[in-house]
Write a protein that holds these residues in place. Structure first.
Motif, PDB file in Angstrom:
ATOM      1  N   VAL A   8     -30.936   6.015  25.268  1.00  0.00           N
ATOM      2  CA  VAL A   8     -31.062   4.878  23.984  1.00  0.00           C
ATOM      3  C   VAL A   8     -32.625   4.741  24.021  1.00  0.00           C
ATOM      4  O   VAL A   8     -33.193   4.989  24.992  1.00  0.00           O
ATOM      5  N   GLN A   9     -33.134   4.142  22.960  1.00  0.00           N
ATOM      6  CA  GLN A   9     -34.272   3.689  22.875  1.00  0.00           C
ATOM      7  C   GLN A   9     -34.729   2.316  23.482  1.00  0.00           C
ATOM      8  O   GLN A   9     -33.676   1.593  23.815  1.00  0.00           O
ATOM      9  N   THR A  10     -35.761   1.964  23.715  1.00  0.00           N
ATOM     10  CA  THR A  10     -36.254   0.412  24.234  1.00  0.00           C
ATOM     11  C   THR A  10     -35.699  -0.482  23.478  1.00  0.00           C
ATOM     12  O   THR A  10     -35.927  -0.500  22.200  1.00  0.00           O
ATOM     13  N   GLY A  11     -35.114  -1.467  24.212  1.00  0.00           N
ATOM     14  CA  GLY A  11     -34.577  -2.494  23.316  1.00  0.00           C
ATOM     15  C   GLY A  11     -32.911  -2.371  22.891  1.00  0.00           C
ATOM     16  O   GLY A  11     -32.357  -2.949  22.659  1.00  0.00           O
ATOM     17  N   GLY A  12     -32.440  -1.072  23.336  1.00  0.00           N
ATOM     18  CA  GLY A  12     -31.199  -0.659  23.074  1.00  0.00           C
ATOM     19  C   GLY A  12     -30.182  -1.303  24.101  1.00  0.00           C
ATOM     20  O   GLY A  12     -30.485  -1.853  24.968  1.00  0.00           O
ATOM     21  N   SER A  13     -28.972  -1.082  24.040  1.00  0.00           N
ATOM     22  CA  SER A  13     -27.962  -1.261  24.731  1.00  0.00           C
ATOM     23  C   SER A  13     -26.616  -0.298  25.079  1.00  0.00           C
ATOM     24  O   SER A  13     -26.780   0.874  24.519  1.00  0.00           O
ATOM     25  N   LEU A  14     -26.154  -0.343  26.299  1.00  0.00           N
ATOM     26  CA  LEU A  14     -25.246   0.627  26.882  1.00  0.00           C
ATOM     27  C   LEU A  14     -24.268  -0.328  27.706  1.00  0.00           C
ATOM     28  O   LEU A  14     -24.786  -1.335  28.309  1.00  0.00           O
ATOM     29  N   ARG A  15     -23.113   0.180  27.462  1.00  0.00           N
ATOM     30  CA  ARG A  15     -21.924  -0.223  28.582  1.00  0.00           C
ATOM     31  C   ARG A  15     -21.284   0.934  29.562  1.00  0.00           C
ATOM     32  O   ARG A  15     -20.804   1.859  28.948  1.00  0.00           O
ATOM     33  N   LEU A  16     -21.708   0.667  30.639  1.00  0.00           N
ATOM     34  CA  LEU A  16     -21.100   1.682  31.603  1.00  0.00           C
ATOM     35  C   LEU A  16     -19.888   0.989  32.266  1.00  0.00           C
ATOM     36  O   LEU A  16     -19.628  -0.039  32.456  1.00  0.00           O
ATOM     37  N   SER A  17     -18.864   2.071  32.591  1.00  0.00           N
ATOM     38  CA  SER A  17     -17.554   1.675  32.865  1.00  0.00           C
ATOM     39  C   SER A  17     -17.390   2.335  34.181  1.00  0.00           C
ATOM     40  O   SER A  17     -17.941   3.547  34.493  1.00  0.00           O
ATOM     41  N   CYS A  18     -16.507   1.759  35.164  1.00  0.00           N
ATOM     42  CA  CYS A  18     -16.281   2.310  36.341  1.00  0.00           C
ATOM     43  C   CYS A  18     -14.584   2.264  36.919  1.00  0.00           C
ATOM     44  O   CYS A  18     -14.143   1.179  36.959  1.00  0.00           O
ATOM     45  N   ALA A  19     -13.970   3.338  36.483  1.00  0.00           N
ATOM     46  CA  ALA A  19     -12.629   3.379  36.976  1.00  0.00           C
ATOM     47  C   ALA A  19     -12.386   3.384  38.460  1.00  0.00           C
ATOM     48  O   ALA A  19     -13.024   4.538  38.999  1.00  0.00           O
ATOM     49  N   SER A  20     -11.340   2.674  38.871  1.00  0.00           N
ATOM     50  CA  SER A  20     -11.151   2.382  40.155  1.00  0.00           C
ATOM     51  C   SER A  20      -9.732   2.822  40.784  1.00  0.00           C
ATOM     52  O   SER A  20      -8.904   2.274  39.863  1.00  0.00           O
ATOM     53  N   THR A  62     -24.877  -7.601  32.591  1.00  0.00           N
ATOM     54  CA  THR A  62     -23.494  -8.270  32.703  1.00  0.00           C
ATOM     55  C   THR A  62     -22.556  -7.487  33.477  1.00  0.00           C
ATOM     56  O   THR A  62     -22.380  -6.496  32.930  1.00  0.00           O
ATOM     57  N   ILE A  63     -22.075  -7.928  34.444  1.00  0.00           N
ATOM     58  CA  ILE A  63     -20.562  -6.993  35.015  1.00  0.00           C
ATOM     59  C   ILE A  63     -19.785  -7.862  34.612  1.00  0.00           C
ATOM     60  O   ILE A  63     -19.599  -9.148  34.787  1.00  0.00           O
ATOM     61  N   SER A  64     -18.651  -7.116  34.249  1.00  0.00           N
ATOM     62  CA  SER A  64     -17.187  -7.744  34.146  1.00  0.00           C
ATOM     63  C   SER A  64     -16.309  -6.764  34.482  1.00  0.00           C
ATOM     64  O   SER A  64     -16.566  -5.626  34.796  1.00  0.00           O
ATOM     65  N   ARG A  65     -14.800  -7.352  34.380  1.00  0.00           N
ATOM     66  CA  ARG A  65     -14.048  -6.337  35.049  1.00  0.00           C
ATOM     67  C   ARG A  65     -12.641  -6.528  34.014  1.00  0.00           C
ATOM     68  O   ARG A  65     -12.470  -7.598  33.399  1.00  0.00           O
ATOM     69  N   ASP A  66     -11.831  -5.715  33.909  1.00  0.00           N
ATOM     70  CA  ASP A  66     -10.598  -5.512  33.443  1.00  0.00           C
ATOM     71  C   ASP A  66      -9.495  -4.954  34.625  1.00  0.00           C
ATOM     72  O   ASP A  66      -9.479  -3.878  34.725  1.00  0.00           O
ATOM     73  N   SER A  67      -8.754  -6.093  35.155  1.00  0.00           N
ATOM     74  CA  SER A  67      -8.071  -5.928  36.442  1.00  0.00           C
ATOM     75  C   SER A  67      -6.794  -4.974  36.027  1.00  0.00           C
ATOM     76  O   SER A  67      -6.492  -4.325  36.589  1.00  0.00           O
ATOM     77  N   ALA A  68      -6.504  -5.256  34.828  1.00  0.00           N
ATOM     78  CA  ALA A  68      -5.298  -4.374  34.237  1.00  0.00           C
ATOM     79  C   ALA A  68      -5.514  -2.861  34.201  1.00  0.00           C
ATOM     80  O   ALA A  68      -4.535  -2.142  34.474  1.00  0.00           O
ATOM     81  N   LYS A  69      -6.841  -2.511  34.231  1.00  0.00           N
ATOM     82  CA  LYS A  69      -7.199  -1.352  33.915  1.00  0.00           C
ATOM     83  C   LYS A  69      -8.020  -0.686  34.997  1.00  0.00           C
ATOM     84  O   LYS A  69      -8.503   0.319  35.141  1.00  0.00           O
ATOM     85  N   ASN A  70      -8.169  -1.588  36.043  1.00  0.00           N
ATOM     86  CA  ASN A  70      -8.860  -1.166  37.253  1.00  0.00           C
ATOM     87  C   ASN A  70     -10.221  -0.723  37.194  1.00  0.00           C
ATOM     88  O   ASN A  70     -10.585   0.231  37.606  1.00  0.00           O
ATOM     89  N   THR A  71     -10.698  -1.328  36.191  1.00  0.00           N
ATOM     90  CA  THR A  71     -12.067  -0.975  35.593  1.00  0.00           C
ATOM     91  C   THR A  71     -13.100  -2.136  35.790  1.00  0.00           C
ATOM     92  O   THR A  71     -12.661  -3.149  35.401  1.00  0.00           O
ATOM     93  N   ILE A  72     -14.293  -1.616  35.989  1.00  0.00           N
ATOM     94  CA  ILE A  72     -15.250  -2.692  36.013  1.00  0.00           C
ATOM     95  C   ILE A  72     -16.522  -2.322  34.982  1.00  0.00           C
ATOM     96  O   ILE A  72     -16.688  -0.980  34.870  1.00  0.00           O
ATOM     97  N   TYR A  73     -17.314  -3.032  34.325  1.00  0.00           N
ATOM     98  CA  TYR A  73     -18.226  -2.549  33.372  1.00  0.00           C
ATOM     99  C   TYR A  73     -19.405  -3.208  33.749  1.00  0.00           C
ATOM    100  O   TYR A  73     -19.612  -4.249  34.477  1.00  0.00           O
ATOM    101  N   LEU A  74     -20.636  -2.696  33.365  1.00  0.00           N
ATOM    102  CA  LEU A  74     -21.937  -2.990  32.947  1.00  0.00           C
ATOM    103  C   LEU A  74     -22.450  -2.847  31.782  1.00  0.00           C
ATOM    104  O   LEU A  74     -23.000  -1.697  31.413  1.00  0.00           O
ATOM    105  N   GLN A  75     -22.590  -4.126  31.342  1.00  0.00           N
ATOM    106  CA  GLN A  75     -23.237  -4.217  29.996  1.00  0.00           C
ATOM    107  C   GLN A  75     -24.725  -4.485  30.110  1.00  0.00           C
ATOM    108  O   GLN A  75     -25.107  -5.349  30.751  1.00  0.00           O
TER     109      GLN A  75
END
Length: 125
Positions: free
Chosen positions: A12-24, A69-82
Protein backbone atom coordinates in the motif's frame (compact mmCIF):
# COMPACT_ATOMS: atom_id res chain seq x y z
CA UNK A 1 -0.44 -26.61 20.11
CA UNK A 2 -2.28 -23.73 18.51
CA UNK A 3 -2.09 -23.47 14.73
CA UNK A 4 -2.10 -19.96 13.30
CA UNK A 5 -2.38 -18.73 9.72
CA UNK A 6 -2.03 -15.07 8.77
CA UNK A 7 -3.42 -13.45 5.64
CA UNK A 8 -4.18 -10.03 4.22
CA UNK A 9 -0.73 -8.61 3.66
CA UNK A 10 0.19 -6.63 0.59
CA UNK A 11 1.57 -3.38 -0.72
CA UNK A 12 0.00 0.00 0.00
CA UNK A 13 1.01 3.62 -0.30
CA UNK A 14 1.81 5.86 2.64
CA UNK A 15 -1.39 6.80 4.40
CA UNK A 16 -3.20 3.69 3.23
CA UNK A 17 -4.88 0.94 5.20
CA UNK A 18 -4.74 -2.83 5.45
CA UNK A 19 -6.47 -5.43 7.55
CA UNK A 20 -4.61 -8.58 8.49
CA UNK A 21 -6.32 -11.75 9.64
CA UNK A 22 -5.09 -14.60 11.78
CA UNK A 23 -7.09 -17.81 11.78
CA UNK A 24 -6.54 -19.94 14.84
CA UNK A 25 -7.20 -23.56 15.67
CA UNK A 26 -6.13 -25.73 18.55
CA UNK A 27 -6.56 -25.80 22.32
CA UNK A 28 -9.11 -23.92 24.37
CA UNK A 29 -9.14 -20.25 23.45
CA UNK A 30 -10.12 -19.05 26.88
CA UNK A 31 -6.71 -20.21 28.09
CA UNK A 32 -4.80 -18.07 25.62
CA UNK A 33 -4.46 -14.57 24.30
CA UNK A 34 -3.25 -13.45 20.90
CA UNK A 35 -0.53 -11.06 19.88
CA UNK A 36 0.71 -9.40 16.73
CA UNK A 37 4.40 -8.86 16.07
CA UNK A 38 6.35 -7.55 13.13
CA UNK A 39 9.88 -7.92 11.87
CA UNK A 40 11.57 -5.62 9.39
CA UNK A 41 14.71 -6.70 7.49
CA UNK A 42 17.75 -6.54 9.73
CA UNK A 43 15.72 -5.76 12.83
CA UNK A 44 14.48 -7.71 15.80
CA UNK A 45 10.91 -8.91 16.04
CA UNK A 46 8.82 -6.12 17.52
CA UNK A 47 5.63 -6.36 19.57
CA UNK A 48 2.64 -4.62 18.00
CA UNK A 49 -0.34 -5.44 20.19
CA UNK A 50 -2.38 -8.14 21.85
CA UNK A 51 -5.97 -9.08 22.60
CA UNK A 52 -7.61 -11.43 25.05
CA UNK A 53 -9.93 -14.02 23.53
CA UNK A 54 -12.14 -14.04 26.60
CA UNK A 55 -12.49 -10.34 27.46
CA UNK A 56 -11.51 -8.51 24.29
CA UNK A 57 -9.09 -6.36 26.27
CA UNK A 58 -6.17 -5.02 24.26
CA UNK A 59 -2.82 -3.34 24.66
CA UNK A 60 -0.49 -1.87 22.05
CA UNK A 61 3.03 -0.66 21.53
CA UNK A 62 3.44 3.10 21.51
CA UNK A 63 4.61 3.02 17.89
CA UNK A 64 1.20 1.88 16.63
CA UNK A 65 -1.20 3.15 19.27
CA UNK A 66 -3.98 5.15 17.66
CA UNK A 67 -3.29 3.74 14.19
CA UNK A 68 -3.64 -0.02 14.65
CA UNK A 69 -6.61 -1.83 16.15
CA UNK A 70 -6.90 -5.48 17.10
CA UNK A 71 -10.28 -7.18 17.12
CA UNK A 72 -11.59 -10.72 17.16
CA UNK A 73 -14.39 -12.84 15.83
CA UNK A 74 -14.68 -15.70 18.28
CA UNK A 75 -17.18 -17.55 16.09
CA UNK A 76 -14.57 -17.68 13.33
CA UNK A 77 -11.61 -18.19 15.66
CA UNK A 78 -9.98 -15.26 13.94
CA UNK A 79 -8.27 -12.11 15.11
CA UNK A 80 -7.66 -9.06 13.01
CA UNK A 81 -5.15 -6.25 12.85
CA UNK A 82 -6.65 -3.15 11.27
CA UNK A 83 -3.91 -0.75 10.24
CA UNK A 84 -4.54 2.82 9.11
CA UNK A 85 -2.32 5.79 8.32
CA UNK A 86 0.43 3.39 7.29
CA UNK A 87 4.00 4.65 7.06
CA UNK A 88 7.06 3.25 5.27
CA UNK A 89 8.48 2.29 8.67
CA UNK A 90 5.53 -0.08 9.13
CA UNK A 91 6.97 -2.24 6.36
CA UNK A 92 7.66 -5.68 7.83
CA UNK A 93 6.56 -9.27 7.99
CA UNK A 94 3.64 -9.41 10.42
CA UNK A 95 3.12 -12.44 12.63
CA UNK A 96 0.37 -13.48 14.95
CA UNK A 97 1.18 -15.50 18.03
CA UNK A 98 -0.54 -17.11 20.99
CA UNK A 99 0.41 -17.09 24.64
CA UNK A 100 -1.11 -18.60 27.78
CA UNK A 101 -3.45 -16.28 29.66
CA UNK A 102 -1.13 -16.16 32.69
CA UNK A 103 1.34 -14.14 30.60
CA UNK A 104 -1.18 -11.39 29.83
CA UNK A 105 0.69 -8.12 29.42
CA UNK A 106 3.73 -9.74 27.83
CA UNK A 107 5.49 -8.03 24.94
CA UNK A 108 8.49 -10.26 24.41
CA UNK A 109 8.37 -12.74 21.56
CA UNK A 110 9.77 -15.40 23.90
CA UNK A 111 6.56 -15.20 25.96
CA UNK A 112 4.48 -16.40 23.02
CA UNK A 113 4.45 -20.13 22.32
CA UNK A 114 2.76 -20.55 18.94
CA UNK A 115 3.42 -18.59 15.78
CA UNK A 116 2.09 -18.24 12.29
CA UNK A 117 4.35 -18.02 9.27
CA UNK A 118 3.78 -14.34 8.73
CA UNK A 119 2.43 -12.07 6.03
CA UNK A 120 4.37 -9.31 4.28
CA UNK A 121 3.24 -5.69 4.53
CA UNK A 122 5.01 -3.15 2.35
CA UNK A 123 4.28 0.56 2.56
CA UNK A 124 5.66 2.63 -0.29
CA UNK A 125 6.51 6.30 0.04
Amino acid sequence: QVQLVESGGGMVQTGGSLRLSCASSGPTFSDTFMGWFRQAPGKEREFVGAESWSSGSTYYSDSVKGRFTISRDSAKNTIYLQMISLRPEDTAVYYCAAAPRRRWGATRSSDFDSWGRGTQVTVSS
